[in-house]
Design a protein around this motif. Structure first.
Motif, PDB file in Angstrom:
ATOM      1  N   LEU A 135      16.874  43.118 -10.451  1.00 40.63           N
ATOM      2  CA  LEU A 135      15.798  43.530 -11.353  1.00 40.63           C
ATOM      3  C   LEU A 135      16.493  44.153 -12.544  1.00 40.63           C
ATOM      4  O   LEU A 135      17.254  45.107 -12.396  1.00 40.63           O
ATOM      5  CB  LEU A 135      14.866  44.539 -10.694  1.00 40.63           C
ATOM      6  N   GLU A 136      16.271  43.580 -13.719  1.00 35.85           N
ATOM      7  CA  GLU A 136      16.957  44.095 -14.905  1.00 35.85           C
ATOM      8  C   GLU A 136      16.073  44.000 -16.136  1.00 35.85           C
ATOM      9  O   GLU A 136      15.160  43.181 -16.193  1.00 35.85           O
ATOM     10  CB  GLU A 136      18.275  43.365 -15.135  1.00 35.85           C
ATOM     11  N   GLN A 137      16.379  44.853 -17.105  1.00 35.00           N
ATOM     12  CA  GLN A 137      15.672  44.838 -18.372  1.00 35.00           C
ATOM     13  C   GLN A 137      16.460  43.972 -19.342  1.00 35.00           C
ATOM     14  O   GLN A 137      17.696  43.947 -19.322  1.00 35.00           O
ATOM     15  CB  GLN A 137      15.528  46.249 -18.929  1.00 35.00           C
ATOM     16  N   SER A 138      15.757  43.287 -20.216  1.00 35.64           N
ATOM     17  CA  SER A 138      16.397  42.439 -21.209  1.00 35.64           C
ATOM     18  C   SER A 138      17.228  43.281 -22.174  1.00 35.64           C
ATOM     19  O   SER A 138      16.859  44.406 -22.511  1.00 35.64           O
ATOM     20  CB  SER A 138      15.332  41.661 -21.981  1.00 35.64           C
ATOM     21  N   ASN A 139      18.328  42.715 -22.624  1.00 38.98           N
ATOM     22  CA  ASN A 139      19.171  43.397 -23.616  1.00 38.98           C
ATOM     23  C   ASN A 139      18.584  43.302 -25.013  1.00 38.98           C
ATOM     24  O   ASN A 139      18.901  44.116 -25.878  1.00 38.98           O
ATOM     25  CB  ASN A 139      20.577  42.794 -23.629  1.00 38.98           C
ATOM     26  N   ILE A 141      13.393  39.387 -12.901  1.00 37.30           N
ATOM     27  CA  ILE A 141      13.728  39.426 -11.478  1.00 37.30           C
ATOM     28  C   ILE A 141      14.426  38.107 -11.182  1.00 37.30           C
ATOM     29  O   ILE A 141      13.885  37.037 -11.460  1.00 37.30           O
ATOM     30  CB  ILE A 141      12.481  39.577 -10.593  1.00 37.30           C
ATOM     31  N   SER A 142      15.645  38.200 -10.655  1.00 37.94           N
ATOM     32  CA  SER A 142      16.426  37.000 -10.364  1.00 37.94           C
ATOM     33  C   SER A 142      16.706  36.897  -8.880  1.00 37.94           C
ATOM     34  O   SER A 142      16.915  37.898  -8.209  1.00 37.94           O
ATOM     35  CB  SER A 142      17.755  37.039 -11.130  1.00 37.94           C
ATOM     36  N   ASP A 143      16.719  35.663  -8.406  1.00 37.63           N
ATOM     37  CA  ASP A 143      16.989  35.433  -6.992  1.00 37.63           C
ATOM     38  C   ASP A 143      17.513  34.014  -6.801  1.00 37.63           C
ATOM     39  O   ASP A 143      17.246  33.124  -7.631  1.00 37.63           O
ATOM     40  CB  ASP A 143      15.722  35.641  -6.168  1.00 37.63           C
ATOM     41  N   PHE A 144      18.245  33.813  -5.723  1.00 33.95           N
ATOM     42  CA  PHE A 144      18.733  32.489  -5.361  1.00 33.95           C
ATOM     43  C   PHE A 144      17.891  31.939  -4.223  1.00 33.95           C
ATOM     44  O   PHE A 144      17.314  32.682  -3.437  1.00 33.95           O
ATOM     45  CB  PHE A 144      20.194  32.563  -4.888  1.00 33.95           C
ATOM     46  N   ASP A 145      17.837  30.639  -4.122  1.00 30.30           N
ATOM     47  CA  ASP A 145      17.223  29.939  -2.989  1.00 30.30           C
ATOM     48  C   ASP A 145      15.807  30.381  -2.651  1.00 30.30           C
ATOM     49  O   ASP A 145      15.508  30.754  -1.514  1.00 30.30           O
ATOM     50  CB  ASP A 145      18.094  30.076  -1.738  1.00 30.30           C
ATOM     51  N   LEU A 146      14.910  30.356  -3.608  1.00 27.53           N
ATOM     52  CA  LEU A 146      13.500  30.574  -3.294  1.00 27.53           C
ATOM     53  C   LEU A 146      13.006  29.332  -2.567  1.00 27.53           C
ATOM     54  O   LEU A 146      13.298  28.205  -2.958  1.00 27.53           O
ATOM     55  CB  LEU A 146      12.700  30.797  -4.572  1.00 27.53           C
ATOM     56  N   PHE A 147      12.252  29.532  -1.494  1.00 28.07           N
ATOM     57  CA  PHE A 147      11.851  28.375  -0.694  1.00 28.07           C
ATOM     58  C   PHE A 147      10.925  27.430  -1.441  1.00 28.07           C
ATOM     59  O   PHE A 147      10.771  26.289  -1.040  1.00 28.07           O
ATOM     60  CB  PHE A 147      11.263  28.779   0.655  1.00 28.07           C
ATOM     61  N   THR A 164       6.934  33.971 -16.714  1.00 25.67           N
ATOM     62  CA  THR A 164       7.407  32.598 -16.645  1.00 25.67           C
ATOM     63  C   THR A 164       8.607  32.516 -15.710  1.00 25.67           C
ATOM     64  O   THR A 164       9.291  33.508 -15.476  1.00 25.67           O
ATOM     65  CB  THR A 164       7.819  32.073 -18.038  1.00 25.67           C
ATOM     66  N   ALA A 165       8.858  31.329 -15.197  1.00 27.84           N
ATOM     67  CA  ALA A 165       9.994  31.091 -14.301  1.00 27.84           C
ATOM     68  C   ALA A 165      11.002  30.189 -15.010  1.00 27.84           C
ATOM     69  O   ALA A 165      10.618  29.223 -15.671  1.00 27.84           O
ATOM     70  CB  ALA A 165       9.521  30.440 -13.008  1.00 27.84           C
ATOM     71  N   PRO A 194      21.492  26.644  -9.661  1.00 27.23           N
ATOM     72  CA  PRO A 194      21.135  27.748 -10.572  1.00 27.23           C
ATOM     73  C   PRO A 194      20.258  28.780  -9.869  1.00 27.23           C
ATOM     74  O   PRO A 194      19.594  28.486  -8.886  1.00 27.23           O
ATOM     75  CB  PRO A 194      20.356  27.042 -11.689  1.00 27.23           C
ATOM     76  N   LYS A 195      20.270  29.996 -10.402  1.00 27.77           N
ATOM     77  CA  LYS A 195      19.379  31.017  -9.855  1.00 27.77           C
ATOM     78  C   LYS A 195      18.045  30.917 -10.584  1.00 27.77           C
ATOM     79  O   LYS A 195      17.962  30.409 -11.709  1.00 27.77           O
ATOM     80  CB  LYS A 195      19.977  32.414  -9.978  1.00 27.77           C
ATOM     81  N   THR A 196      17.006  31.386  -9.931  1.00 25.35           N
ATOM     82  CA  THR A 196      15.675  31.396 -10.515  1.00 25.35           C
ATOM     83  C   THR A 196      15.415  32.781 -11.072  1.00 25.35           C
ATOM     84  O   THR A 196      15.613  33.778 -10.390  1.00 25.35           O
ATOM     85  CB  THR A 196      14.611  31.047  -9.465  1.00 25.35           C
ATOM     86  N   THR A 197      14.989  32.829 -12.322  1.00 25.89           N
ATOM     87  CA  THR A 197      14.682  34.091 -12.973  1.00 25.89           C
ATOM     88  C   THR A 197      13.203  34.114 -13.338  1.00 25.89           C
ATOM     89  O   THR A 197      12.703  33.189 -13.975  1.00 25.89           O
ATOM     90  CB  THR A 197      15.542  34.283 -14.238  1.00 25.89           C
ATOM     91  N   ILE A 198      12.526  35.160 -12.913  1.00 24.07           N
ATOM     92  CA  ILE A 198      11.129  35.378 -13.275  1.00 24.07           C
ATOM     93  C   ILE A 198      11.153  36.356 -14.450  1.00 24.07           C
ATOM     94  O   ILE A 198      11.552  37.502 -14.293  1.00 24.07           O
ATOM     95  CB  ILE A 198      10.321  35.967 -12.104  1.00 24.07           C
ATOM     96  N   LEU A 199      10.747  35.873 -15.620  1.00 25.17           N
ATOM     97  CA  LEU A 199      10.756  36.676 -16.843  1.00 25.17           C
ATOM     98  C   LEU A 199       9.365  37.241 -17.082  1.00 25.17           C
ATOM     99  O   LEU A 199       8.390  36.501 -17.117  1.00 25.17           O
ATOM    100  CB  LEU A 199      11.193  35.820 -18.033  1.00 25.17           C
TER     101      LEU A 199
END
Length: 191
Positions: free
Chosen positions: A101-105, A113-119, A157-158, A169-174
């Motif tokens: 979980l990170e804030q944009s620069n 919110i970023s994560d790998f391997d979402l089902f 958005t994803a 690639p990792k999935t990022t929820i913006l």
């Protein structure tokens, strides 16, 4: 003398194990994607339909999780709501909290919110003509529903983000929050 009945929110979602079959979910989600695909003409519309389908799920999950974990307490601080999504909501959906979980620069109103391997991206085979389709739009809809329901309007958005050395690639929820959220956050006293 009288036994007190459990109310609907107090009952477990599923009797017995608290998990559902991954193959059953993959089949149902695949059917949802296929149904939505027959209703649209391009990838953007398909992702919007998936997001709309997830929105209602997010609203309902917020209600149930807020009642169970927070005794119906509503979050009013942005960071606390983001922590709720990052841990409690993610744990309900995926059995673990999100990786990052990170804030944009570049913008103070954007969080990721970023994560790998979402089902939802794991078991979907995307046709070559729809190579840029991101089925995590469904998860973005769930997050948007939970945020809107809690009074934190945002555009969610994803995206896929390539990671050096990783096979996928990792999935990022913006999440880009409405200006009213930031104004409210500034007016609230610091703790």
């Amino acid at each position: 003398m009288f036994a007190q009945k459990q109310t609907v929110p107090d009952r477990p979602l599923i009797k017995g194990r608290s998990e559902i079959s991954l193959s059953a979910f993959a089949f149902l989600f695949g059917e949802l994607v296929q149904y939505c695909q027959t209703q649209v003409s391009n990838i953007g519309e398909l992702e919007r339909r998936l997001e709309d389908a997830g929105y209602g799920v997010g609203l309902r999950l917020l209600e149930v999780l807020s009642y169970r974990e927070r005794n119906s307490r509503r979050e009013v601080r942005l960071l606390e709501m983001l922590k709720f999504v990052h841990t409690s909501l993610w744990k309900c959906l995926f059995g673990r909290q999100a990786r990052e979980l990170e804030q944009s620069n570049t913008a103070e109103d954007e969080y990721m919110i970023s994560d790998f391997d979402l089902f939802v991206t794991k078991y979907i085979s995307v046709p070559k003509d729809m190579g840029q389709l991101n089925c995590a739009a469904f998860i973005a809809g769930i997050v948007k529903g939970a945020l809107d329901g809690a009074g934190f309007p945002a555009r969610v958005t994803a995206h896929f983000v390539a990671v050096k050395g990783a096979p996928k690639p990792k999935t990022t929820i913006l999440m880009k929050f409405d200006s009213s959220v930031l104004l409210r956050e500034q007016r609230l006293p610091t703790m």
